[in-house]
Write an enzyme that holds these catalytic residues in place. Sequence first.
Site, mmCIF file in Angstrom:
data_model
loop_
_atom_site.group_PDB
_atom_site.id
_atom_site.type_symbol
_atom_site.label_atom_id
_atom_site.label_comp_id
_atom_site.label_asym_id
_atom_site.label_seq_id
_atom_site.Cartn_x
_atom_site.Cartn_y
_atom_site.Cartn_z
ATOM 1 N N SER A 283 0.850 -1.185 0.000
ATOM 2 C CA SER A 283 0.000 0.000 0.000
ATOM 3 C C SER A 283 0.883 1.231 0.000
ATOM 4 C CB SER A 283 -0.942 0.001 1.213
ATOM 5 O OG SER A 283 -1.831 1.103 1.162
ATOM 6 N N ARG A 284 0.242 2.366 -0.080
ATOM 7 C CA ARG A 284 0.948 3.642 -0.098
ATOM 8 C C ARG A 284 0.249 4.605 0.842
ATOM 9 N NH1 ARG A 284 0.153 8.184 -3.111
ATOM 10 N NH2 ARG A 284 -1.355 7.123 -4.448
ATOM 11 N N GLY A 285 1.048 5.348 1.594
ATOM 12 C CA GLY A 285 0.503 6.317 2.528
ATOM 13 C C GLY A 285 0.937 7.724 2.179
ATOM 14 N N PHE B 204 3.366 9.433 3.490
ATOM 15 C CA PHE B 204 4.798 9.692 3.583
ATOM 16 C C PHE B 204 5.665 8.597 2.985
ATOM 17 C CE2 PHE B 204 2.786 11.503 7.460
ATOM 18 C CZ PHE B 204 2.773 12.806 7.009
ATOM 19 N N LYS C 113 5.809 4.273 1.079
ATOM 20 C CA LYS C 113 5.172 3.052 0.616
ATOM 21 C C LYS C 113 5.468 1.917 1.581
ATOM 22 C CE LYS C 113 5.356 4.181 -4.331
ATOM 23 N NZ LYS C 113 5.832 3.737 -5.666
ATOM 24 N N VAL C 114 4.593 0.914 1.559
ATOM 25 C CA VAL C 114 4.755 -0.278 2.386
ATOM 26 C C VAL C 114 4.918 -1.473 1.450
ATOM 27 C CG1 VAL C 114 3.764 -1.718 4.189
ATOM 28 C CG2 VAL C 114 3.363 0.760 4.208
ATOM 29 N N LYS D 105 8.068 -0.377 5.785
ATOM 30 C CA LYS D 105 7.644 0.970 5.417
ATOM 31 C C LYS D 105 8.873 1.761 4.993
ATOM 32 C CE LYS D 105 5.145 5.037 7.104
ATOM 33 N NZ LYS D 105 4.361 5.631 8.218
ATOM 34 N N ASP E 249 -3.694 9.987 15.073
ATOM 35 C CA ASP E 249 -4.190 9.700 13.719
ATOM 36 C C ASP E 249 -4.991 8.408 13.730
ATOM 37 O OD1 ASP E 249 -4.607 10.212 11.057
ATOM 38 O OD2 ASP E 249 -2.784 9.184 10.399
#
Length: 860
Positions: free
Chosen positions: A30-32, A34, A36-37, A52, A146
């Site tokens: 996935s991507r966040g 800040f 990528k994972v 991460k 968060d």
Amino acid sequence: MEARGLACESSNSAVKAPSIEDFVLVKPISRGAFGKVYLARKKCNSKLYAIKVVKKAEMVDKNMTEQMRAERDALALSKSPFIVHLFYSLQTATKVYLVMEYLIGGDVKSLLHIYGYFDEDMSLKYISEVALALDYLHRHSIIHRDLKPDNMLISNEGHIKLTDFGLSKVKLDRELNLMDILTTPSLVKPTKDYFRTPGQVLSLISSLGLNTPVIEGKRHSSTVLGSPMSCGKVKQRNRSLGSPLMKRRAEYMNSPVCTSRALASNSVFSPVLLARSLTPRLLKSGKRLDTMSVGSTHSCMLPSTTDSENCVSPMWEDEQNLHDVENIPQLNGREVDNRKSRNVPLTPVEKRKTLPARAQDHRPVFTPLNNQVTNSRNIKPDLSAKRLQFGATDNSATPLEKTVPHQSVGNGLIKPEPLKELKSSVKRAFEEVEKSPEQAEILFKKNDAAYERSFQIPEKTSRAHTGLTGIFSIVGLDDVKSAPKCQQFNERTGPKQSSPIAVAKNLFCELEDQGEEGGKAEPNSSSSTSPGDERNIRRSLSLESDVSAHEMSLVANTPQKLSDAKQEVLSSSFEELDENEISAVTPMARPTVATPKHSSAKQRRGECERSLLDHPHGLSDSMIKSPGFLKPKNVVAFRSYCSSINRSCTSHLSLASFDAMEMSASASFHNAVTPVQKKRPSLSNSLYQTPQQMVVSHTPYRTPKSVRRGPERVEGAPILGTPDYLAPELLLGKPHDFMVDWWALGVCLFEFLTGVPPFNDETPQLVFQNILNRDIPWPDGEEELTLNSRNAIEILLTMDTLKRAGLKELKDHPFFDGVDWENLHHQTMPFIPQPDNETDTSYFEARNTAQHLTVSGFSL
């Protein structure tokens, strides 16, 4: 498994410490916001990890270095069955890698997209486990900040584990040490589940290395927005190889300084001489960074741009180094030394051997050099029209030769004297400086008295750095209906020189045209409002401004992206994201409070022509209520309450410190209008305000405390979170504590039971209004919630933090009757993942698809 990991590590411990090279990448997950994972496997065993990957440069540019450390520290300190376990914290020169356990069940947000909403029993179990995780964090002085379904992962057994501590706050005012990792207070005798090998412990207590010379230069250029020497340095870095020197040589050959054209350009630009000039400078770069005076005025005004990897010349190179070592022609047309120009360049080994001898030759060469500089300025006083560095100086300026004996040639100490020599060394030509008229005032300062007043910026200089206006001329602002105000502003101000007012005039004319072309469906967007109404507007807007998402990163990369003021620079940042990716980031962009930190209220009261930069933005009441003001762009991924299952995708990305989001994300949200603050005149006619920060600060756009409403804000508390989950105390500018997590838990409980966050709306402004008004759309009819579940939500979503429920109140609440709080990790969960294989990542795809996130790239 742990025994094999220890054996694997012990076999290599004598050779090297843990490294990212020990892992093999399997696939992206996935991507966040800040990074990528990735799913990865360790080479010496078959265990899977989630890694991460975060780029150091991006964290520095977004002013998120402290948050990067906080995330690592929070995960390293946490040893709870409801929190993701961190194994390694690895890094390279450019990236940080957090190696965590891989939870194959995906995140709760993806599961919620599939289910639509959870039944009461399922919601109860998930909320109970999250409540225990929050209680554990709070007892260890960690605030998550968060909390949302996206950051709740599902383990192989179906239990919940919190992740993504990128916005967390850890009350640990020091670096992690060995005792912090080995003796967590709640686990005096750690079980094997939390056993860490020596290599893991070593990686977790190591420094993240976010202050390397390369990064340090970027840190200064990102934060010293107002520094006159920081503008335009992006060009120098991009063209790296001695760019200011190469330009200087070329301009010298075409300037009146060169009385004879005897020197051919190739004699100066030959590769041999270029290589010769760079070597001693690179050898000095490390020493200079170690010895520079951080607290000096000139360290603030002239931040280091020394970049050993990019071969950028230091801004404070002394006159002798630039002329003697680099063989640059003198200002009167003579060479420095004919013998040196004919010498064969030395090899790096020979240079190191002869370096002390060369250092001894500095002083004899220095005196004639300064005489030449002085004479050239006396002979040719009209060069200011051609080049900045030869501009007229103060009559009281100390001659350069008087300051030379005090200059330390062999070290990198910065003193006021080298600034005088700087003017004839590496200054760029007049036509190269985008904001030349404003910078010239500071460039011509030559005496110590001028630099003692370095923080009292001249009026034109304070307005020079236009921050946001350059962006809005490129990004279409179709919904801005302020043409009359812009026209009035332009009629009152019209300097003939290239000044910020002229620039703003042109930009606002463009906005005026775009506003007229964008449609005239909002006749209520008038600019005529009584002073009383404007005061009410300012009061209502300032309540939503300060410690909320309003301090977002409309200005994150301003010094780098706006220094060139070209469309290519910004368009390239948009080209990196397709429309879907932009839509995934856009909800994070929100109004900002961008007033300078070091300006007083009296200074902010000025003429109407100063309203573009020095005043906040007056908005009429009808404009705030008009649909055009609240109308989002198509790419804003907010859904209405009545939309389909995918309507709740607003919470996908964590909003970083809103002083530090990428320019491309904030620019894509065109309705970001800065709220008006207290103690401001009502004659502000501009819709957007540009910061004018002039000193180094980690939060350069923070509003001065003298104009804040409510209690004074706690030091070092940036605005963090995701719009739908922000607590009201953040929006009101009040200091916040761990109670913000319990508010977010109430939002999650409502979302679990209904499928959509309670305050969800089309724009961030409306979301904030719903939060401050506590406007919750309770389902009715067949979808009505039970009394106990609704009451549980209400005690969590309490405006008063003193009355808001915590774990103790939840345990006593009827909704949680029958919950075995001591054995939650042994309870049977309603959903247990059934993956096809151990590398199956399909449970993460639902959220990625709903939020239009595409994960690609396999390079660590």
